[in-house]
Design a protein around this motif. Sequence first.
Motif, mmCIF file in Angstrom:
data_model
loop_
_atom_site.group_PDB
_atom_site.id
_atom_site.type_symbol
_atom_site.label_atom_id
_atom_site.label_comp_id
_atom_site.label_asym_id
_atom_site.label_seq_id
_atom_site.Cartn_x
_atom_site.Cartn_y
_atom_site.Cartn_z
ATOM 1 N N SER A 179 13.400 -44.865 -5.694
ATOM 2 C CA SER A 179 14.748 -45.427 -5.708
ATOM 3 C C SER A 179 14.951 -46.140 -7.037
ATOM 4 O O SER A 179 14.016 -46.348 -7.820
ATOM 5 N N GLY A 180 16.197 -46.519 -7.273
ATOM 6 C CA GLY A 180 16.511 -47.226 -8.498
ATOM 7 C C GLY A 180 16.437 -48.737 -8.324
ATOM 8 O O GLY A 180 16.121 -49.257 -7.245
ATOM 9 N N LEU A 181 16.724 -49.432 -9.401
ATOM 10 C CA LEU A 181 16.708 -50.886 -9.377
ATOM 11 C C LEU A 181 18.036 -51.433 -8.884
ATOM 12 O O LEU A 181 19.067 -50.745 -8.910
ATOM 13 N N VAL A 182 17.992 -52.637 -8.422
ATOM 14 C CA VAL A 182 19.193 -53.294 -7.925
ATOM 15 C C VAL A 182 20.082 -53.645 -9.112
ATOM 16 O O VAL A 182 19.603 -54.118 -10.154
ATOM 17 N N PRO A 183 21.373 -53.453 -9.013
ATOM 18 C CA PRO A 183 22.279 -53.857 -10.104
ATOM 19 C C PRO A 183 22.126 -55.342 -10.443
ATOM 20 O O PRO A 183 21.727 -56.150 -9.615
ATOM 21 N N HIS A 184 22.435 -55.706 -11.689
ATOM 22 C CA HIS A 184 22.273 -57.046 -12.251
ATOM 23 C C HIS A 184 20.807 -57.392 -12.529
ATOM 24 O O HIS A 184 20.472 -58.556 -12.729
ATOM 25 N N TYR A 185 19.933 -56.393 -12.533
ATOM 26 C CA TYR A 185 18.555 -56.629 -12.952
ATOM 27 C C TYR A 185 18.559 -56.889 -14.455
ATOM 28 O O TYR A 185 19.080 -56.081 -15.231
ATOM 29 N N THR A 186 17.983 -57.995 -14.885
ATOM 30 C CA THR A 186 18.068 -58.400 -16.293
ATOM 31 C C THR A 186 16.793 -58.114 -17.068
ATOM 32 O O THR A 186 16.702 -58.496 -18.241
ATOM 33 N N GLY A 187 15.797 -57.492 -16.426
ATOM 34 C CA GLY A 187 14.576 -57.197 -17.145
ATOM 35 C C GLY A 187 14.699 -55.944 -18.002
ATOM 36 O O GLY A 187 15.745 -55.284 -18.054
ATOM 37 N N HIS A 188 13.618 -55.629 -18.689
ATOM 38 C CA HIS A 188 13.604 -54.446 -19.563
ATOM 39 C C HIS A 188 13.413 -53.196 -18.728
ATOM 40 O O HIS A 188 12.608 -53.165 -17.797
ATOM 41 N N ILE A 189 14.161 -52.168 -19.102
ATOM 42 C CA ILE A 189 14.064 -50.863 -18.438
ATOM 43 C C ILE A 189 13.757 -49.843 -19.518
ATOM 44 O O ILE A 189 14.567 -49.645 -20.439
ATOM 45 N N PRO A 190 12.605 -49.173 -19.477
ATOM 46 C CA PRO A 190 12.255 -48.218 -20.515
ATOM 47 C C PRO A 190 13.268 -47.059 -20.593
ATOM 48 O O PRO A 190 13.591 -46.429 -19.592
ATOM 49 N N GLY A 191 13.770 -46.797 -21.790
ATOM 50 C CA GLY A 191 14.664 -45.677 -22.036
ATOM 51 C C GLY A 191 16.062 -45.829 -21.503
ATOM 52 O O GLY A 191 16.871 -44.893 -21.586
ATOM 53 N N GLU A 192 16.424 -47.003 -20.966
ATOM 54 C CA GLU A 192 17.741 -47.171 -20.366
ATOM 55 C C GLU A 192 18.850 -47.134 -21.412
ATOM 56 O O GLU A 192 19.980 -46.702 -21.117
ATOM 57 N N LYS A 193 18.558 -47.543 -22.604
ATOM 58 C CA LYS A 193 19.609 -47.565 -23.624
ATOM 59 C C LYS A 193 20.007 -46.164 -24.081
ATOM 60 O O LYS A 193 21.026 -45.987 -24.746
ATOM 61 N N PHE A 194 19.180 -45.160 -23.718
ATOM 62 C CA PHE A 194 19.528 -43.782 -24.088
ATOM 63 C C PHE A 194 20.208 -43.029 -22.946
ATOM 64 O O PHE A 194 20.513 -41.841 -23.083
ATOM 65 N N ARG A 195 20.397 -43.694 -21.810
ATOM 66 C CA ARG A 195 21.021 -43.030 -20.669
ATOM 67 C C ARG A 195 22.420 -43.586 -20.481
ATOM 68 O O ARG A 195 22.623 -44.797 -20.557
ATOM 69 N N TYR A 196 23.295 -42.713 -20.174
ATOM 70 C CA TYR A 196 24.689 -43.130 -19.974
ATOM 71 C C TYR A 196 25.383 -42.077 -19.127
ATOM 72 O O TYR A 196 24.917 -40.951 -18.959
ATOM 73 N N GLY A 197 26.505 -42.455 -18.563
ATOM 74 C CA GLY A 197 27.295 -41.539 -17.736
ATOM 75 C C GLY A 197 26.870 -41.491 -16.295
ATOM 76 O O GLY A 197 27.375 -40.648 -15.541
ATOM 77 N N THR A 198 25.930 -42.325 -15.889
ATOM 78 C CA THR A 198 25.473 -42.342 -14.495
ATOM 79 C C THR A 198 25.517 -43.767 -13.983
ATOM 80 O O THR A 198 25.728 -44.720 -14.738
ATOM 81 N N THR A 199 25.269 -43.895 -12.710
ATOM 82 C CA THR A 199 25.229 -45.240 -12.133
ATOM 83 C C THR A 199 23.916 -45.927 -12.497
ATOM 84 O O THR A 199 22.944 -45.287 -12.897
ATOM 85 N N PHE A 200 23.932 -47.243 -12.331
ATOM 86 C CA PHE A 200 22.748 -48.017 -12.678
ATOM 87 C C PHE A 200 21.583 -47.648 -11.775
ATOM 88 O O PHE A 200 20.450 -47.501 -12.225
#
Length: 253
Positions: A211-232
């Motif tokens: 499963s994914g992380l809960v929204p408003h998670y403020t920690g580091h997520i590997p590769g998240e800055k290269f993903r877009y167009g989908t839900t958190f």
Amino acid sequence: MTSPLAVSLREPQEKARLLRRRTQSWGDQKYCQDMVPGYTGYIPKGQHHFGERYAKGCFESIADFEHHQEKRKGSLREMKEIETLQRGETYIDSLAENIRRKVVPLRYKLPLRALFKEPQPYISPFAIQHTVSPYYMKKEDPEKFFMSGYTGFVPKARGLLGIGYPIVTNNALNSFHDDMNYINSNAGQPVVVEQHRVRPKKSKHVYPTESGLVPHYTGHIPGEKFRYGTTFGYSTKNARRESQKLPPINLTA
């Protein structure tokens, strides 16, 4: 009036003789028999004579000063004569009667020979002597402390607060004493290094794979800055994957 500290001469003629001899020996002198009032210079032993006329007070003061100087010169002369006698440079028959009485009871002759290479420390039997440093005293010794006001370094005393300085230094010295005994007892012993391996404990994964992380998670997520167009939640599913192609988003759904 004459202070009891002053050494008074009985006969005025003797005082006058001392002052005349001073003038004859030293020429023109400021200190004479008839001092003129108004002189503001220093008068030796003038602090011991008061309540009299200025001229008489100066006369008594200077006479006492000369009397003391004469006694001092006589003592030095006697000491030199006794020293020459003990060295064998003169004979006792040639000495004056007052010096002869002082020489007869003497037991030792000069120069005295040294008995020890280094002088031994003097310890007064009537005073409390701290001949042993507090560092070397036993733990049960009541004198094992430093007095208040000591500004030197005291080991192990920095962390002790809220008590008196003698108690602080006593506890610090006892702790330092125990540490030094432990070090001395282990001196020369073989050193054995034991390293305990720390096993990693099983813990919950930060990045879940199912499963994914809960929204408003403020920690580091590997590769998240290269993903877009989908839900958190969808983009953070199995966030630690090395490479994964996300399926296209169906915008008509």
